[in-house]
Design a protein around this motif. Sequence first.
Motif, mmCIF file in Angstrom:
data_model
loop_
_atom_site.group_PDB
_atom_site.id
_atom_site.type_symbol
_atom_site.label_atom_id
_atom_site.label_comp_id
_atom_site.label_asym_id
_atom_site.label_seq_id
_atom_site.Cartn_x
_atom_site.Cartn_y
_atom_site.Cartn_z
ATOM 1 N N ASP A 1 -1.513 -3.164 5.283
ATOM 2 C CA ASP A 1 -2.898 -2.693 5.379
ATOM 3 C C ASP A 1 -3.439 -2.226 4.042
ATOM 4 O O ASP A 1 -4.609 -1.884 3.914
ATOM 5 C CB ASP A 1 -2.990 -1.548 6.397
ATOM 6 C CG ASP A 1 -4.425 -1.199 6.756
ATOM 7 O OD1 ASP A 1 -5.224 -2.138 6.952
ATOM 8 O OD2 ASP A 1 -4.751 -0.002 6.815
ATOM 9 N N THR A 2 -2.566 -2.185 2.997
ATOM 10 C CA THR A 2 -2.995 -1.682 1.687
ATOM 11 C C THR A 2 -3.555 -2.805 0.839
ATOM 12 O O THR A 2 -3.353 -3.979 1.115
ATOM 13 C CB THR A 2 -1.806 -1.039 0.962
ATOM 14 O OG1 THR A 2 -0.735 -1.975 0.857
ATOM 15 C CG2 THR A 2 -1.322 0.187 1.722
ATOM 16 N N ALA B 1 3.243 -2.327 9.026
ATOM 17 C CA ALA B 1 1.798 -2.357 9.255
ATOM 18 C C ALA B 1 1.071 -1.582 8.156
ATOM 19 O O ALA B 1 0.030 -2.023 7.652
ATOM 20 C CB ALA B 1 1.457 -1.800 10.619
#
Length: 277
Positions: free
Chosen positions: A276-277, A272
């Motif tokens: 998310d980056t 996750a």
Amino acid sequence: MAERILLAGCGDLGMRVAARLLAQGDEVWALRRRPPEQTLPGLRWLGADLAAPHSLAGLPAGITRLVYLPAPDARDKAAYRTLFVDGLRHLLQALDGGALRQVLLVSSSAVYGEHDGDWVDEDTPPAPPGFNGALLLEAEQWLAAQAVPSTVLRLAGLYGPDRLQLVERLRAGVPRVPRALPHWANRIHVDDAATAIVHLLRLPAPLPLYLGVDDTPLPLDELYDFLARLIGAPLPGEGPAPAGVGSKRLSNARLRASGWVPGWPDARDGYAALLDT
């Protein structure tokens, strides 16, 4: 105390190890057939081929620690034997045995077979189902018979930056998973694998064998469904378990008891964060 450390086969994982060792003040050499153009400040490259003993002449004197973590060019029996069995022997013959205090061999949980979802640890007898695990086990056993102190770290499946092939396959709708009977998957973030290696180099009296894995074995369908939802992909359909892997839950109790703590104890959180980056 600063060490003189050689990383043999320094790819992505090796570079992460090198960065941590350099930050601690160690002298670090990295051996590859073709050293990269971009590198870390202070990292000393050696252009040599583990399969060609003559190329290993003139290695630095006084190496105190060797980390052996090469990656084969091809997934076949000959490539694995050349690199992991013959290459390790060639390199140890070329190094100054009087100075060498530890060899750390990065191996794989592929040395274990089918365990029907049971827990597996360092005391579980290996039974590799494939040539890769069999040859890694042969390298482990050869190393254990040498005079130099040695440590083996058997890593579970690595994931991390640039290791998101599973996510791309889910986007393409390729994977299938068994759902009626759980097939257990085991993972470790590549940064946690790097910290485990550095940790074992610093232990005053490491044991001969450790399993490198996070805290949370997961049923394969649970992991794949989580990732599919995370990226908005269809849930994978029903299918057979991966061939030649075996269902098992790997325990990191020994490594944790030595003082190592994973930054990503659950692969779901690790994936996750990456996505998310």
